[in-house]
Write a protein that holds these residues in place. Structure first.
Motif, PDB file in Angstrom:
ATOM      1  N   PHE A 388       0.846  -1.191   0.000  1.00 42.17           N
ATOM      2  CA  PHE A 388       0.000   0.000   0.000  1.00 42.17           C
ATOM      3  C   PHE A 388       0.881   1.240   0.000  1.00 42.17           C
ATOM      4  O   PHE A 388       1.911   1.283   0.687  1.00 42.17           O
ATOM      5  N   VAL A 390       0.595   5.104   0.959  1.00 40.81           N
ATOM      6  CA  VAL A 390      -0.280   5.989   1.728  1.00 40.81           C
ATOM      7  C   VAL A 390       0.368   7.363   1.904  1.00 40.81           C
ATOM      8  O   VAL A 390       1.598   7.503   1.844  1.00 40.81           O
ATOM      9  N   SER A 394      -0.900  10.225   6.783  1.00 41.54           N
ATOM     10  CA  SER A 394      -1.981   9.303   7.084  1.00 41.54           C
ATOM     11  C   SER A 394      -1.722   8.539   8.384  1.00 41.54           C
ATOM     12  O   SER A 394      -0.577   8.318   8.787  1.00 41.54           O
ATOM     13  N   TYR A 396      -2.069   5.533   8.685  1.00 42.43           N
ATOM     14  CA  TYR A 396      -1.478   4.248   8.318  1.00 42.43           C
ATOM     15  C   TYR A 396       0.036   4.331   8.103  1.00 42.43           C
ATOM     16  O   TYR A 396       0.712   3.318   7.994  1.00 42.43           O
ATOM     17  N   SER A 416       1.148  -5.071   4.037  1.00 37.85           N
ATOM     18  CA  SER A 416       0.176  -5.526   5.030  1.00 37.85           C
ATOM     19  C   SER A 416      -0.258  -6.951   4.708  1.00 37.85           C
ATOM     20  O   SER A 416      -0.410  -7.313   3.534  1.00 37.85           O
ATOM     21  N   SER A 454      -4.971  -4.595   8.427  1.00 36.15           N
ATOM     22  CA  SER A 454      -5.160  -5.184   7.097  1.00 36.15           C
ATOM     23  C   SER A 454      -6.638  -5.179   6.700  1.00 36.15           C
ATOM     24  O   SER A 454      -6.969  -4.945   5.537  1.00 36.15           O
ATOM     25  N   THR A 456      -8.827  -2.964   7.441  1.00 35.92           N
ATOM     26  CA  THR A 456      -9.144  -1.594   7.010  1.00 35.92           C
ATOM     27  C   THR A 456      -8.558  -1.299   5.638  1.00 35.92           C
ATOM     28  O   THR A 456      -9.251  -0.793   4.742  1.00 35.92           O
ATOM     29  N   LEU A 457      -7.281  -1.610   5.460  1.00 29.11           N
ATOM     30  CA  LEU A 457      -6.616  -1.310   4.192  1.00 29.11           C
ATOM     31  C   LEU A 457      -7.204  -2.125   3.039  1.00 29.11           C
ATOM     32  O   LEU A 457      -7.480  -1.596   1.959  1.00 29.11           O
ATOM     33  N   TYR A 461      -9.286   0.974   1.531  1.00 37.05           N
ATOM     34  CA  TYR A 461      -8.273   1.879   0.981  1.00 37.05           C
ATOM     35  C   TYR A 461      -7.965   1.518  -0.467  1.00 37.05           C
ATOM     36  O   TYR A 461      -7.808   0.344  -0.805  1.00 37.05           O
ATOM     37  N   ASN A 463      -5.250   2.238  -3.515  1.00 37.04           N
ATOM     38  CA  ASN A 463      -3.934   2.791  -3.818  1.00 37.04           C
ATOM     39  C   ASN A 463      -3.986   3.810  -4.951  1.00 37.04           C
ATOM     40  O   ASN A 463      -4.734   3.619  -5.913  1.00 37.04           O
TER      41      ASN A 463
END
Length: 831
Positions: A388, A390, A394, A396, A416, A454, A456-457, A461, A463
Motif C-alpha cells: 500500500f 499511503v 496518514s 497508516y 500488510s 489489514s 481496514t486497508l 483503501y 492505492n
C-alpha cells in the motif's frame, strides 16, 4: 425394497419383492423433476402396480446429498400409517410448499462404537482414518465402516471422517449420530462449529492445540456439553511433534497412533511401523523415519484436561445464511432461507468475510529490509499480502517507509498481511529478494492489531496508481478481484488468476472449466471473485466462454445501431463523444475516459440506459490441462479457429489436480501418477505448437516464477490481440510432490525454465519470440529428482527411471531445437 437396476424397469421383480399384504407404498426418489407429474421411479412403480389395489405416493430424499437417517425413514412409515401425503420430502424443512414430513421420535436402540474426526485439508487425517479402518478391519472378529465429508477448500478446508467399529456386521447407511470419540485437529473449530453437539455421554474429546485448553476460545454450547455429558478432554500439540520431526503440518500418524491405542490395539507402534515402511517407501528413508518417530512420541504428548471452563471467553453462533453455511450448519436452513438465491445467482467476494485462521505461522514484514519490489504480493496464491502507498500524514503511515524514487516525500510504503486468511505457505518469504542478504519477511505469530489494520486497508483503501500497472510493482498496487480462495497452500495456479484480475479489473468476465479452478473459484459461500464468473462443464468450457463473448458482441452491436440512429437528438459535443466511443469499442481505456466525460452530459434517458452495456468486456476462458489438453481440446480447436477475439488461459499442472493426480496428455515421459504407476510412456502433448497453426492466433508459454514481467507482457498482448489468444501457464501443484515443499514452488518454476523443461515463448503475427535463455540441460536431472512424481520411479526401478529420464531430456532438447530453428529461420528471412 431397493431398486438396483433402474432401467429397464422389471415389473416381475418388483411384484416378487412386495409382500402380498401390501396396501400402501411410498416411493423415494433422489431427484426432483420440475414440470413432471412425478419423479421417475415413482412413475414406474405407479405404472407397474396400476392393476393392483395398492395406494402409491412419491417423495424425495437425499437432495443435495442430505444425510437420510432412521428418523427420516420412520417419518415416512408414520405418514403411511396415518394420512397419505403425495409429493413429500424428507430431511429438510420445507416452509414454502409445506411438503416436508415432520421428524419422527424414533431412536435406534442398538449402539456400535462410533468415532468422528474433524480434520483440515492436507493434514492427512482422511488417509489416516482409512488406514485405521484397514488395521482394525483386518482382525477376524471386527467389522468397520467409514464415511467421509470434505468441504471445498483445497488447503485448510474442513474434513469429517465418520468411523464405526463393531463385532457384528454394520448395516447403517448414514453418518454416525452419537460418536464415542471425537477428534478436533484445529482448535479454531471450537469457536466456529458445534463439534460436541452429538458427542455421546461419557465420550472422549481430543483437541490438537498448543494452548492450554481452558484459554481456548469456544462456543458456549461446547462448554455446556463438556460439563453436562461428562466428557473427558485430552489435548496434544501434534503440529509441534510433526514439525520437530521434519513433517511440517502432517499430523496424521500422531493421531492414528493415539486412536489405535484407544481402540485397544496395544502393539500399535509395531503395526504402524510396518505400514509406514510400505506406504512411504517411494518418498525416501527420511520420510519413513520421520513418521515412525511421530508414532513413538504420540502418546507421550497426550495431556488430560482437568481444569474449569468458567473463565473461557465465549463465542455465539451467527444466524444469517452465509454464516450458517460457514459454521457447518447448512442442515439447519429452511427452504425459505434460500429464497433470495432462487435464480441461481450468488453474491461474489464473500471469502473476505470468512477469516479461517488456519495457520499458526504468518509472514511478518521487516520494513528495514524491504526494497518495495512487490514480488511477495505477486506470488501470493491467496492475495493475503499486499503493498500500500499511503500519504505520509496518514494514520497508516506510522510503520511505513519512504517511497523509493518519490522526490517530495509525499508517500509512505507499507506491506500488510491479512493473517486470518493466510495459509502459511511461505511463498512470499521465498520470493522476497530482501536487502543485503536479509529478507523483508519472516514467519511470526498472528497478531490482532496487524489484522485490524489489514482489514481496514484491504476493504476501504484504494492505492493511487503512481506506477504503470503493467509492471510488477504497479500491478500489485491494483486491487485484486480474486482473493482468499480455497486453493492449496502454495498453489501455482491462483497467482495467474489474481494477476489477470489486477491487470483488467472490473471489465473481466470469466468462463471457468470444472476442476481445481471451479472448486476454489466458486464454492458457496466462499466466493473469491468480485467480477462476473460462471462455471461450465469440463468438456465444453471453451464453447461456453465463446458463447459469452458472442453474446456481449451481439448486444454491443445492436446498441451501436440504436445509438447511431439517435445521434440527432443529442448535443454536438455529446455526439462527438459517442462517435469516439463507438469507433473505439474494444479500447477499454478510451471508452472509460469517454464514459467519465459523459457522466454529467445531458443525454436522453433511453440512451443513458444503454451506456452500461457498451462497457468493453474482456471474456477469459480458464481451466486446467485436463480440460485444455484432453477432454475440452476439441472445444479449444473450435474457438481458436474462429478468428474471433477470444482469450484462453490454461493452468498447466501436467496432471489432473482436482481428482487425485491422474495422468493427462500434459504429463511428461516418466511421470508417475494415477494410471501411469510405472511412468508415463509418451511425451507431453505440444499445445503451443498446435495453437501456432491457427491463423491470427496469439500464443504464449509463461512461467511466473521464471519471469514475472514476461507473464504481464503475455497477458497484455493476448488482451490486445484482435484474434484468438491462448496462454499456457506452467503451474506448480501439490500433486507434483515438490520435495522442498510448496513454499519453494516458484523456485521450482524458475529451475524448470533454466534446465529446458519449460520454454518461455510468445507467438504473435506469425513471429515466434523465445524469451528464456539457452537452457542448461545439465540441470534437467536435478529438476526431475526434486519432485516425487519423477523420484518415485527411480525408487521403484532405477534402470527404467534412468531410461525414461533420458527420454524426457531428449524430448526437451528436440522441442527447444524445433522452436530455435523457427527463430533462426525468421532471422534469416529478415536479413
Amino acid at each position: 425394497v431397493t431398486v438396483h437396476l433402474y432401467r429397464p424397469f422389471s415389473k416381475k421383480h418388483l411384484l416378487d419383492a412386495i409382500p402380498k399384504s401390501t396396501k400402501r407404498i411410498a416411493v423415494l426418489d433422489r431427484t426432483k423433476e420440475a414440470g413432471s407429474i412425478g419423479e421417475p421411479l415413482y412413475l414406474d412403480v405407479v405404472a407397474a402396480l396400476k392393476d393392483l389395489n395398492i395406494e402409491v405416493v412419491g417423495g424425495r430424499y437425499g437432495l443435495s446429498s442430505r444425510n437420510t437417517t432412521p428418523k427420516d425413514l420412520a417419518a415416512v412409515f408414520d405418514m403411511l400409517e396415518s394420512k397419505l401425503v403425495n409429493n413429500f420430502t424428507i430431511g429438510i424443512e420445507d416452509d414454502v410448499t409445506y411438503l416436508s414430513l415432520p421428524k419422527s421420535s424414533f431412536e435406534l436402540k442398538k449402539r456400535v462404537k462410533e468415532l468422528l474426526i474433524y480434520g483440515y485439508g492436507s493434514d492427512g487425517m482422511v488417509s489416516a482414518s482409512k488406514d485405521l479402518l484397514k488395521i482394525i478391519g483386518e482382525k477376524d472378529d471386527e467389522y468397520v465402516q467409514g464415511y467421509f465429508e470434505y468441504d471445498s477448500k483445497k488447503s485448510g478446508g474442513v474434513t469429517l471422517s465418520h468411523l464405526r467399529f463393531d463385532r457384528n456386521a454394520i448395516d447403517l447407511p448414514y453418518y454416525p449420530e452419537h460418536p464415542n470419540i471425537l477428534v478436533v485437529t484445529m482448535d479454531t473449530y471450537l469457536s466456529k462449529f458445534e463439534v460436541t453437539k452429538n458427542l455421546a455421554k461419557d465420550g472422549v474429546l481430543i483437541v490438537n492445540t498448543k494452548s492450554e485448553f481452558e484459554k481456548l476460545k469456544m462456543l458456549d454450547s461446547i462448554k455446556e456439553d463438556i460439563k453436562n455429558k461428562n466428557i473427558t478432554v485430552f489435548t496434544i500439540d501434534a503440529l509441534e511433534i510433526s514439525s520437530r520431526n521434519g513433517l511440517q503440518g502432517k499430523i496424521s500418524l500422531v493421531f492414528e497412533a493415539i486412536l489405535l491405542k484407544l481402540l485397544g490395539v496395544d502393539d500399535y507402534e509395531e503395526v504402524l511401523s510396518k505400514r509406514i515402511k510400505l506406504r512411504f517407501k517411494t518418498k525416501g528413508e527420511d520420510v519413513v523415519n520421520a513418521n515412525i518417530k511421530c508414532v513413538k512420541e504420540a502418546i507421550i504428548g497426550l495431556k488430560p484436561f482437568e481444569g474449569e471452563l468458567s473463565s473461557i471467553t465465549s463465542t455465539a453462533i451467527k444466524n444469517d445464511v452465509i454464516d450458517t453455511i460457514n459454521n457447518r450448519r447448512g442442515y439447519d436452513l429452511a427452504v425459505s432461507d434460500l429464497l433470495p438465491f432462487k435464480n441461481g445467482k450468488f453474491p461474489g467476494g464473500l471469502s473476505k468475510f470468512e477469516k479461517r485462521n488456519v495457520s499458526r505461522h504468518v509472514p511478518v514484514w521487516k520494513s528495514e529490509h524491504c526494497i518495495e519490489c512487490g514480488m511477495c504480493s505477486f506470488v501470493c496464491p491467496h492475495a493475503v499480502i499486499r503493498p500500500f502507498v499511503v500519504d505520509e500524514d496518514s494514520e497508516y503511515a506510522k510503520d511505513g517507509i519512504a517511497l523509493i524514487g518519490e522526490e517530495n516525500g509525499k508517500y509512505k510504503y507499507i506491506i500488510s498481511v491479512s493473517e486470518a486468511d493466510c495459509t502459511g505457505c511461505g511463498a512470499c518469504i521465498e520470493a522476497c529478494p530482501g536487502k543485503r542478504g536479509e529478507k523483508a519477511l519472516a514467519f511470526g505469530n498472528p497478531n490482532i492489531k496487524r489484522q485490524r489494520l489489514s482489514n481496514t486497508l484491504f476493504n476501504f483503501y484504494k492505492n493511487p496508481q503512481i506506477y504503470d500497472k503493467f509492471t510488477i510493482k504497479g500491478s500489485q498496487l491494483c486491487e485484486p478481484k480474486f482473493e482468499f480462495s480455497g486453493a492449496c497452500a502454495g498453489c501455482g495456479e491462483t497467482p495467474y488468476i489474481k494477476l489477470l484480475t489486477q491487470l483488467f479489473g472490473d471489465r473481466l468476465v470469466i468462463a471457468n472449466a470444472t476442476g481445481c479452478s471451479s472448486i476454489y473459484g466458486g464454492s458457496v459461500p466462499s466466493t473469491p471473485y468480485s467480477i462476473p464468473w460462471a462455471n461450465s462443464l469440463f468438456e465444453d468450457n471453451a464453447e461456453f466462454g465463446f458463447g459469452l463473448y458472442k453474446g456481449y458482441k451481439t448486444i454491443r452491436n445492436r446498441i451501436k445501431m440504436i445509438m447511431e440512429k439517435s445521434m440527432d437528438s443529442v448535443e454536438p459535443v455529446v455526439r462527438e463523444l459517442f462517435e469516439t466511443w463507438i469507433n473505439n469499442m474494444d479500447d477499454y481505456e478510451t471508452t472509460k475516459k469517454v464514459r467519465m466525460e459523459l457522466e454529467n452530459a445531458v443525454i436522453p434517458r433511453d440512451i443513458r440506459e444503454l451506456i452500461d452495456y457498451l462497457e468493453a468486456r474482456s471474456v477469459w476462458t480458464i481451466g486446467g490441462d485436463g480440460w485444455a489438453y484432453d477432454i475440452g481440446f476439441s472445444g479449444i480447436d473450435h474457438v481458436l479457429s474462429s478468428l474471433e477475439d477470444v482469450n484462453i488461459l490454461v493452468l498447466d499442472t501436467e496432471v489432473y489436480s482436482n481428482t487425485g493426480g491422474q495422468a493427462s496428455k500434459a504429463s511428461h515421459t516418466g511421470q508417475v501418477c494415477e494410471f501411469t504407476d510405472d511412468g508415463k510412456k509418451t511425451p507431453k502433448k505440444d499445445l503451443f505448437r498446435i495453437a501456432m497453426s491457427y491463423p491470427g492466433v496469439y500464443v504464449a508459454s509463461v512461467c511466473l516464477g521464471a519471469n514475472m514481467m514476461q507473464v504481464i507482457k503475455a497477458f497484455r498482448e493476448a488482451e490486445a490481440n484482435k484474434g484468438p489468444s491462448i496462454i499456457i501457464a506452467y503451474a506448480t501443484c501439490i500433486e507434483q510432490g515438490i520435495k522442498k515443499g510448496m513454499n519453494c514452488s516458484f523456485k521450482k518454476q524458475k529451475l524448470s525454465v533454466e534446465c529446458g523443461y519449460n520454454i518461455l515463448m510468445r507467438y504473435k503475427d506469425g513471429i515466434l519470440t523465445i524469451d528464456s535463455k539457452e537452457p542448461d540441460f545439465m540441470k534437467f536431472k536435478e529438476f526431475l529428482l526434486g519432485e516425487v512424481r519423477y523420484k518415485a520411479l527411480e525408487i521403484k526401478d532405477e534402470n527404467l527411471a534412468a531410461r525414461m529420464m533420458e527420454e524426457n531430456l531428449e524430448n526437451a532438447k528436440d522441442r527447444y531445437k524445433y522452436y530455435k530453428n523457427i527463430v533462426s529461420s525468421q532471422e534469416k528471412e529478415e536479413q
